[in-house]
Design an enzyme around this catalytic site. Structure first.
Site, PDB file in Angstrom:
ATOM      1  CG  HIS A  42     -84.827   4.539  13.598  1.00 45.30           C
ATOM      2  ND1 HIS A  42     -84.013   5.622  13.822  1.00 45.30           N
ATOM      3  CD2 HIS A  42     -84.295   3.521  14.327  1.00 45.30           C
ATOM      4  CE1 HIS A  42     -83.045   5.277  14.660  1.00 45.30           C
ATOM      5  NE2 HIS A  42     -83.188   4.007  14.981  1.00 45.30           N
ATOM      6  CG  ASP A  53     -60.206   9.421  -8.731  1.00 43.49           C
ATOM      7  OD1 ASP A  53     -61.049   8.739  -8.112  1.00 43.49           O
ATOM      8  OD2 ASP A  53     -60.383  10.609  -9.035  1.00 43.49           O
ATOM      9  CD1 TRP A  62     -84.479  -3.628  10.986  1.00 41.25           C
ATOM     10  CD2 TRP A  62     -83.201  -3.765   9.159  1.00 41.25           C
ATOM     11  NE1 TRP A  62     -83.426  -4.456  11.269  1.00 41.25           N
ATOM     12  CE2 TRP A  62     -82.625  -4.561  10.168  1.00 41.25           C
ATOM     13  CE3 TRP A  62     -82.568  -3.691   7.917  1.00 41.25           C
ATOM     14  CZ2 TRP A  62     -81.444  -5.286   9.970  1.00 41.25           C
ATOM     15  CZ3 TRP A  62     -81.388  -4.420   7.733  1.00 41.25           C
ATOM     16  CH2 TRP A  62     -80.848  -5.205   8.754  1.00 41.25           C
ATOM     17  CB  SER A  85     -75.705   2.795  -4.767  1.00 35.46           C
ATOM     18  OG  SER A  85     -74.700   3.443  -4.040  1.00 35.46           O
ATOM     19  CB  SER A  86     -74.188  -1.612  -2.231  1.00 29.27           C
ATOM     20  OG  SER A  86     -74.749  -0.824  -1.243  1.00 29.27           O
ATOM     21  CG  HIS A  96     -75.227 -12.406  10.842  1.00 28.21           C
ATOM     22  ND1 HIS A  96     -75.690 -11.940  12.046  1.00 28.21           N
ATOM     23  CD2 HIS A  96     -73.907 -12.571  10.995  1.00 28.21           C
ATOM     24  CE1 HIS A  96     -74.693 -11.852  12.890  1.00 28.21           C
ATOM     25  NE2 HIS A  96     -73.596 -12.239  12.278  1.00 28.21           N
ATOM     26  CD  GLU A 122     -76.096  -4.212   5.309  1.00 28.34           C
ATOM     27  OE1 GLU A 122     -75.821  -4.718   4.205  1.00 28.34           O
ATOM     28  OE2 GLU A 122     -75.943  -3.009   5.574  1.00 28.34           O
ATOM     29  CE1 TYR A 162     -69.110  -9.653  12.801  1.00 24.42           C
ATOM     30  CE2 TYR A 162     -71.086 -10.781  12.051  1.00 24.42           C
ATOM     31  CZ  TYR A 162     -70.175 -10.510  13.042  1.00 24.42           C
ATOM     32  OH  TYR A 162     -70.315 -11.074  14.269  1.00 24.42           O
ATOM     33  CB  SER A 184     -57.155  -1.332  12.584  1.00 23.86           C
ATOM     34  OG  SER A 184     -58.008  -2.334  13.076  1.00 23.86           O
ATOM     35  CG  HIS A 230     -77.431 -15.840  14.984  1.00 25.21           C
ATOM     36  ND1 HIS A 230     -76.078 -15.750  14.849  1.00 25.21           N
ATOM     37  CD2 HIS A 230     -77.905 -14.637  14.634  1.00 25.21           C
ATOM     38  CE1 HIS A 230     -75.757 -14.537  14.439  1.00 25.21           C
ATOM     39  NE2 HIS A 230     -76.853 -13.847  14.301  1.00 25.21           N
ATOM     40  CG  HIS A 231     -80.684 -12.774  12.907  1.00 23.54           C
ATOM     41  ND1 HIS A 231     -80.545 -11.535  13.488  1.00 23.54           N
ATOM     42  CD2 HIS A 231     -79.485 -13.047  12.357  1.00 23.54           C
ATOM     43  CE1 HIS A 231     -79.318 -11.079  13.279  1.00 23.54           C
ATOM     44  NE2 HIS A 231     -78.654 -11.976  12.595  1.00 23.54           N
ATOM     45  CB  THR A 243     -65.173 -10.975  17.570  1.00 24.20           C
ATOM     46  OG1 THR A 243     -65.908 -11.505  16.463  1.00 24.20           O
ATOM     47  CG2 THR A 243     -65.576  -9.544  17.786  1.00 24.20           C
ATOM     48  CE  LYS A 250     -61.129  -7.843  12.733  1.00 27.08           C
ATOM     49  NZ  LYS A 250     -60.151  -6.892  12.349  1.00 27.08           N
ATOM     50  NE  ARG A 271     -86.806  -5.471  17.430  1.00 25.49           N
ATOM     51  CZ  ARG A 271     -86.026  -5.818  16.396  1.00 25.49           C
ATOM     52  NH1 ARG A 271     -85.694  -7.080  16.206  1.00 25.49           N
ATOM     53  NH2 ARG A 271     -85.556  -4.927  15.562  1.00 25.49           N
TER      54      ARG A 271
END
Ligand SMILES: [Cu+2]
Lengths: 529, 167, 379
Positions: free
Chosen positions: A80, A109, A145, A172-173, A256, A258, A260, A271, A305-306, A331, A334, A453
Site C-alpha cells: 500500500h 514539448d 514501505w 524513470s524519476s 525525508h 521524498e 517534499y 499556487s 527526526h524519523h 512552510t 507559504k 502502527r
C-alpha cells in the site's frame, strides 16, 4: 523596426508519428499524450493501493483476526505504501508537469521527447513487478514501505522483485527530472524569465533537483539490501561489522526529501488554483520561490527526526529537532501567502478551489502535528504509533492527493475542452473531506492512547476509533469511484469548455492557447511581454 | 521538434536586411555548465559522505546519474549557439552558419540567387541556390516559419528591383 | 452548496453506527496520552499539552483570516478583488514571529531531552532483548541481579481467532511480567537477537529501539504502583502485533519478596544438563517449550505456513540425523525467520523440544535427545 519571422502555431492533426490505437500511446513522444498516460497510470495505482487499504481497514474493523493472516497483513501495508507513494502520487504530479510545464513556459514539448516516452513506459513494468511479488514464494515483502534492515534479509523472492521495481522507478524519476530541468532552463519562451514563470514550474524545477540528489541514495540503499541478502556483504548486518541503523540513515536521507518531492509540486498546483479563484495575483511570489528553496535545502538536513528512538547522542537529537522545527518557518510563509492571496480577493468556490481550501486547512493541520512530532520527547511517545500514521496521511492525502484533485478539476477543461459536472464535483469534495477526517482524525487519538502502527490486531480499548476509521475508509474509497465517474462523464459528454473557464486564471496556457489545447502548441515560441 | 526563433533587423538602407535565425535557448551553454557543476557537487558530495560511513554503493549510482545528465546537457549545450545569419548587403547575400563549434560563411550573388522549396523529412525545406552552389537555410525553424522565411526571401530578392525602380 | 445538512447527518450517522456497533460497551475510547506513571512522562504530557494549546491558537488565528475571507470576500456577494500582491513588512513579520515562537517552544523541550538521555546513577540495570516475537529480561545490576526470564504473549490463540470471547487484557498479557520497584531509577539496556524491535512503556515515557548487535539504553523511575501494558513498537515481522511489554511496579518490600521468590524458584527448577531424562519426560517438557517458542510459526499442528515457515510434520530435518537438527536449533538459519535459540533456551529445554518434534504428529523417530548431546554441539 523589427522583422521577426512570425508564424502561428496551428494545430496539426497527426498524432504520435502516424500510428493509431494502442501503438500511438506506446510510441508517443508528445508531452500531452505522455501527461495523460502518467495520470491514468497514477489513477489505476491509486485504486490498487486503495483496494489494499480497504482490506487493511476491514481487518482492523474489530479486534481479532478475521480476513487476513498477520503475514499477509504486513505485505499489504508494505505494498500500500510503496504503490501509493511511487505509483500513485509521484506519477500524478509528473503527469501534471508533462501537460503543464511546456504550455506554461511557451515550449513546444519537453526537451527530450523520446526519453520522456521511456520514463513513462518503465512505470508499468515496475508496477507489474511490485504486484508480481505477491505471487512469489513467501509473498510480497512484509517489511513496511521503509524496507528496514535486517528484517528485509528474512524475506523471500518478493523482496528482490521489489528492489528491482524500485530501481526501475528510480530510473524513470531520474530521466523525468533531467527532462524537466532541461525543459525549464532551456526552453522558456523569450521574455519568460525564471521569476516570471508560474509558481508550478518553480516548484517542479526545485523538485527535479531534489530528485537528482535523492534518488541515487535510495538506489544505493536497496542495492546494499540486495547484496546483504544474496552476496554476503554486511552493510547492515552487525554480525559482519555493519550497522542496521545505517540503513535507516540512508533511507531517511532519501525519504525525508521524498516527502517534499511529493509536497512541493502540490504546493505548485495550489499556487495556481488559489489566485485563479481569488481573481487576484499570488501574494508574495518571490518569497514563495525563496520559501520553496529553503524547504528543499532544509529537507536534506532533518532526516534523523524519523529515528529519535534508535538511540542517538543527545546532540544529534537536538540538532535534528531544531532543524526540523526550522522548516515550520518557510512552510508558514507559504500558508500565510496563500491566505493573503485570498484576503480581499473576489472569491468563488468551484471544485478546484474547494479542494485547494481543503488542502490548505488540512495540510496545515498535518504541519502542526509534524511540529508536535519534531519535539524529541513527545515524538518518543508517538513514534511508530497511529499518531504518525494520521500525521503523514494528512500531509500525503489531504496535502498531495487533494491538491492533485484540485489540479485535475482545474485543468480538465484545458486538456479535454469539456467541463466536469460542478454539482458532482462538489459532492466529491465534501464526501472526501468528511470521510478523510473520519479515517484519520481519530487516528490521532489512537496514537496518543498508545496503539502501535502496522499491527493486524489490537487491544480492546482501541475498538471504537478503529471502527469509525474503517467506516470512513470505506466511504472514502467509494467516493473515489464517484471521481472516476465525474472525469469519464466530463470527457464523454461534458459541456463544451469556454476558452477561459476560470476568469482569474492568467498564465499563458490559459491566455495564449486555445481550449482544448491542440495537439501541438507553441511550435514557435510566443514573446512574453 | 525544436523550439525555433528568428529575429532580425533592418540595417542601414531600406533594402538591406539582416536576419538571425536561431534555436530558442533560454540558457547559455555556460549557464548549463554551472547548473551541472551544482548538481554534480551535491550528488557526489552525498555519495562520498555515505561512503565515509561504509555505504559506498551510493557513489556508483550517483556517477551513472551524472553521466546521463552530462550527456543530456551536452546534447543541448553543443547546439545551443547554432544559428544562421542572413545578410543582404551590397548586392550580395551573405549567410553565416554556426554549427556547434564551426562557423562557415557562404556568399551568393543577389542577382543569381534563387529560393528553392522542396519536400523532405520534416516537411518543407528551403534552399538558397546559385549556379554553382546551394545551401539549406532555416533549419532551426518549424515548418510554418520556414515557409514564411521563403516568402520573405523571395520578396527580398524581388524587392531589390522594386526598390531600384522606386528610387 | 449542496445539502450540507445531509452531509452532516451522514457524518453523525456513521459515527453513531460505529459507536453502537462496537461490541465492547464499557470499552472507553481513550483519546489522549495514557496517565503518566513517572515524572518524565508527566513532563512529556505537559509539553504536549502546552504545544497543542499554542498550535491551536495559531491555527484558529490563521484560519480565522481564511474563513473571514471565505465569508466576506466572495464574488457572489459582489466583493471586488484588490490588487496588492506583496508587502515586505508583513512578509518579514510573519517570518520572524514564527521563529520566535519556535525558540519559545524549543527551550523547555531541550531540558526534557537532556533529562531523558541521562541514564547515569541507576539503581537497577535490566537488559531487554527483543526476539521474534517475545522479550527476554536479564537483571544485570542492583537488587535482583541474576534473575532472567522470557516474557511471551499469554492470550490464547482461540481468542485471537475469534473462537473464544476476548479477555480484559487481550493482547496485553504475558506469562512473565517485568517487575520493578517504585521510586528506583531503572536503566534499561536494549538489544535484539534477530531484527529491530522497540521496547515501549508509554506511562514511563520510555521507548527505545532494540537493535541486533548493538546495545542502547534508556531509563525510567516509576512513581505509581500497578501493572502497565504496552506493545512492541517497531515492525519486526509476522507477529509484531503479538509481543506485549508488561511491567508491574511494586513497593520496595514487595520487590524484595519477589526477588527472593525468583531466586528460590530458579534454584528449585534449575535444569541439570548432565541428567538423563526419559522419552516421556522430554516429550512432556518439550510440548510446553514448543507452545511458548515455536507455535507462532510452525503452528500447533506442525504444518507451518509454507513457504516462509516450513512444516515440521514430515520434515526431512526433523526426521533426519539428530545432530543436524540440534545445530539448526542452536544456530538458526541465516536469511530466514528461523532464529538461533542457543541463548534463549537451555540444554534441557532444547533437548526436550527437539525430542518433542521428533515424536509428535506423524514424526515417529522414537529417539530421546539428551541435554548432554545439545551441550556437546554448543559453540
Ligand atoms: Cu518486535
Amino acid at each position: 523596426m523589427s522583422a521577426v519571422i512570425d508564424s502561428h502555431g496551428q494545430a496539426h492533426d497527426h498524432h504520435g508519428g502516424g500510428y493509431g490505437g494502442i501503438m500511438r500511446w506506446i510510441t508517443t513522444t508528445n508531452h500531452k499524450d505522455i501527461g495523460t498516460l502518467y495520470l491514468w497510470f497514477s489513477f489505476i495505482m491509486f485504486m490498487t493501493g486503495g483496494a489494499m487499504a480497504m482490506v487493511i481497514r476491514a481487518e482492523l474493523f474489530e479486534p481479532g483476526l478475521q480476513f487476513v493472516n498477520p503475514d499477509f497483513f504486513n505485505q499489504l501495508t508494505t505494498m500500500h505504501g510503496l504503490i501509493m507513494v511511487f505509483g500513485a502520487i509521484m506519477p500524478a504530479f509528473v503527469g501534471f508537469a508533462n501537460w503543464q510545464i511546456p504550455m506554461m513556459i511557451g515550449a513546444p514539448d519537453m526537451a527530450f521527447a523520446r526519453m520522456n516516452n521511456w520514463s513513462f513506459w518503465l512505470l508499468p513494468f515496475a508496477a507489474s513487478m511490485l504486484m508480481l511479488s505477491f505471487f512469489m514464494p513467501g509473498g510480497a515483502p512484509g517489511v513496511g514501505w521503509t524496507l528496514y534492515a535486517p528484517l528485509t534479509v528474512q524475506m523471500g523472492m518478493g523482496m528482490d522483485l521489489t528492489i528491482f521495481a524500485i530501481h526501475l522507478l528510480g530510473m524513470s524519476s531520474i530521466m523525468g527530472s533531467i527532462n524537466i530541468i532541461t525543459t525549464i532552463l532551456n526552453m522558456r519562451a523569450p521574455g519568460m524569465t525564471l521569476m516570471r514563470m508560474p509558481l508550478f514550474c518553480w516548484t517542479w524545477l526545485i523538485t527535479a533537483y531534489m530528485l537528482l540528489a535523492a534518488m541515487p541514495v535510495f538506489a544505493g540503499a536497496v542495492t546494499m539490501t540486495l547484496t546483504d541478502r544474496h552476496f554476503g556483504t554486511s552493510f547492515f548486518n552487525a554480525a559482519g561489522g555493519g550497522d542496521p541503523v545505517l540503513y535507516q540513515h540512508i533511507f531517511w536521507f532519501f525519504g525525508h526529501p521524498e516527502v517534499y518531492i511529493i509536497a512541493l509540486p502540490a504546493f505548485g498546483v495550489i499556487s495556481q488554483v488559489i489566485p485563479a479563484f481569488s481573481r487576484k495575483p499570488l501574494f508574495g511570489y518571490a518569497s514563495m520561490v525563496y520559501a520553496t528553496s529553503a524547504i528543499a535545502i532544509l529537507s536534506f538536513m532533518v532526516w534523523a527526526h524519523h529515528m529519535y528512538t534508535v538511540g542517538m547522542p543527545v546532540t544529534g537529537q537536538l540538532f535534528f529537532m531544531y532543524a526540523t522545527m526550522l522548516i515550520a518557518a518557510p512552510t508558514g510563509v507559504k500558508v500565510f501567502n496563500w491566505v493573503a492571496t485570498m484576503w480581499r480577493g473576489s472569491l468563488s468556490f468551484e471544485t478546484p478551489m474547494l479542494f485547494a481550501c481543503g488542502f490548505l486547512f488540512l495540510f496545515t493541520l498535518g504541519g502542526f502535528t509534524g511540529l508536535v512530532l519534531a519535539l524529541v520527547p513527545v515524538d518518543i511517545q508517538l513514534q511508530d504509533t497511529y499518531y504518525v500514521v494520521a500525521h503523514f496521511h494528512y500531509v500525503m492525502v489531504a496535502g498531495a492527493l487533494f491538491s492533485a484533485f484540485a489540479g485535475i478539476y482545474f485543468w480538465l477543461p484545458k486538456w479535454t475542452g469539456r467541463m466536469y459536472d460542478e454539482t458532482l464535483g462538489k459532492w466529491h469534495f465534501w464526501l472526501s473531506m468528511i470521510f478523510f477526517n473520519m479515517i484519520f482524525f481519530v487516528q490521532h487519538f489512537l496514537g496518543l492512547a498508545g496503539m502501535p502502527r502496522r499491527i493486524p490486531d489490537y487491544p480492546l480499548m482501541f475498538e471504537t476509533w478503529n471502527k469509525i476509521s474503517s467506516i470512513g475508509a470505506f466511504g472514502f474509497g467509494l467516493t473515489q469511484l464517484l471521481f472516476l465517474y465525474i472525469v469519464l462523464k466530463a470527457i464523454r459528454s461534458g459541456e463544451k469548455a469556454p476558452q477561459r473557464p476560470w476568469e482569474g486564471a492568467d498564465s499563458i496556457d490559459w491566455t495564449m492557447i486555445p481550449t482544448p489545447a491542440p495537439y501541438h502548441t507553441f511550435e514557435t515560441p510566443p514573446v512574453i511581454k | 521538434m525544436e523550439a525555433a526563433h528568428a529575429e532580425g533587423a533592418f540595417t542601414g538602407q531600406a533594402h538591406d536586411l539582416s536576419l538571425l535565425l536561431k534555436r530558442n535557448c533560454s540558457i547559455s551553454p555556460s549557464g548549463l555548465w554551472r547548473v551541472f557543476v551544482l548538481i554534480a557537487l551535491v550528488t557526489l558530495g552525498i555519495g562520498a559522505g555515505f561512503a565515509c560511513f561504509g555505504a559506498w554503493l551510493i557513489l556508483p549510482f550517483a556517477g551513472v546519474e551524472l553521466l546521463v545528465l552530462a550527456a543530456a546537457f551536452l546534447v543541448v549545450g553543443r547546439h545551443a549557439t547554432d544559428c544562421e545569419r542572413i545578410e543582404f548587403a551590397a548586392g550580395r547575400v551573405r549567410v553565416e552558419v554556426r554549427d556547434s563549434e564551426r562557423t562557415a560563411v557562404h556568399e551568393f550573388d543577389l542577382s543569381r540567387a534563387q529560393v528553392v522549396l522542396g519536400e523532405g523529412g520534416g516537411g518543407i525545406r528551403v534552399w538558397l541556390r546559385a549556379r554553382d552552389a546551394q545551401l539549406e537555410i532555416g533549419r532551426h525553424l518549424d515548418e510554418q516559419s520556414r515557409a514564411g522565411l521563403a516568402t520573405e526571401l523571395r520578396r527580398r530578392l524581388h524587392g531589390k528591383w522594386d526598390g531600384e525602380r522606386k528610387t | 452548496m449542496t445539502a450540507p445538512g445531509l452531509l452532516t447527518a451522514l457524518l453523525y450517522g456513521c459515527v453513531l453506527a460505529a459507536a453502537v456497533s462496537s461490541g465492547n460497551a464499557e470499552a472507553a475510547a481513550p483519546w489522549n496520552l495514557q496517565p503518566a506513571a513517572s515524572r518524565l512522562a508527566a513532563d512529556i504530557h505537559d509539553l504536549h499539552e502546552w504545544v497543542m494549546i499554542l498550535v491551536t491558537v495559531i491555527f484558529v488565528g490563521v484560519f480565522g483570516f481564511m474563513f473571514w475571507a471565505v465569508y466576506a470576500h466572495r464574488k457572489s456577494v459582489g466583493h471586488k478583488a484588490a490588487h496588492f500582491h506583496e508587502n515586505t513588512t508583513v512578509e518579514i513579520i510573519w517570518t520572524v514571529i514564527p521563529l520566535i515562537i519556535l525558540v519559545v517552544i524549543a527551550w523547555p523541550v531541550t531540558k526534557t531531552v537532556i533529562a531523558q538521555k541521562d541514564t547515569s546513577n541507576a539503581d537497577i540495570t535490566i537488559k531487554v532483548t527483543g526476539y521474534q516475537w517475545k522479550w527476554g529480561y536479564d537483571y544485570i545490576k542492583g537488587e535482583g541481579e541474576g534473575i532472567s526470564f522470557i516474557s511471551t504473549l499469554s492470550t490464547p490463540r482461540d481468542q485471537i481467532e475469534g473462537r473464544a470471547p476476548k479477555g480484559e487484557h487481550y493482547l496485553l498479557e504475558v506469562d512473565n511480567e517485568l517487575v520493578v520497584p517504585i521510586g528506583k531509577k531503572v536503566r534499561v539496556l536494549t538489544t535484539a537477537a534477530d531484527v529491530i524491535h522497540s521496547w515501549w512503556v508509554p506511562v514511563f515515557g520510555a521507548k527505545q529501539d532494540a537493535i541486533p548487535g548493538f546495545i542502547r539504553d534508556i531509563w525510567f523511575k516509576a512513581d505509581k504502583t500497578g501493572t502497565f501494558r504496552s506493545q512492541c513498537a517497531e515492525l519486526c515481522g509476522k507477529d509484531h502485533g503479538f509481543m506485549p511489554v508488561v511491567v508491574r511496579v511494586v513497593s520496595a518490600e514487595d520487590y524484595t519478596k519477589w526477588v527472593a521468590e525468583q531466586k528460590k524458584l530458579a534454584a528449585a527448577s534449575a535444569d541439570d544438563p548432565n541428567k538423563s531424562y526419559t522419552l516421556d519426560e522430554l516429550k512432556a517438557r518439550g510440548e510446553k517449550v514448543y507452545a511458548a517458542n515455536c507455535v507462532a510459526c510452525h503452528q500447533a499442528t506442525g504444518k507451518g505456513a509454507p513457504p516462509a515457515f516450513p512444516p515440521l510434520d514430515g520434515s526431512k530435518v526433523v526426521n533426519g540425523p539428530k545432530n543436524d537438527q540440534i545445530a539448526l536449533e542452536l544456530n538458526g538459519k541465516p536469511g530466514t525467520a528461523m532464529a538461533a535459540f542457543d541463548k534463549q533456551l537451555n540444554d534441557v529445554e532444547l533437548a526436550a523440544v527437539i525430542t518433542f518434534t521428533r515424536n509428535a504428529w506423524g514424526n515417529k523417530t522414537g529417539e530421546a535427545i539428551q541435554p548432554s548431546e545439545v551441550k556437546a554441539l554448543r559453540k
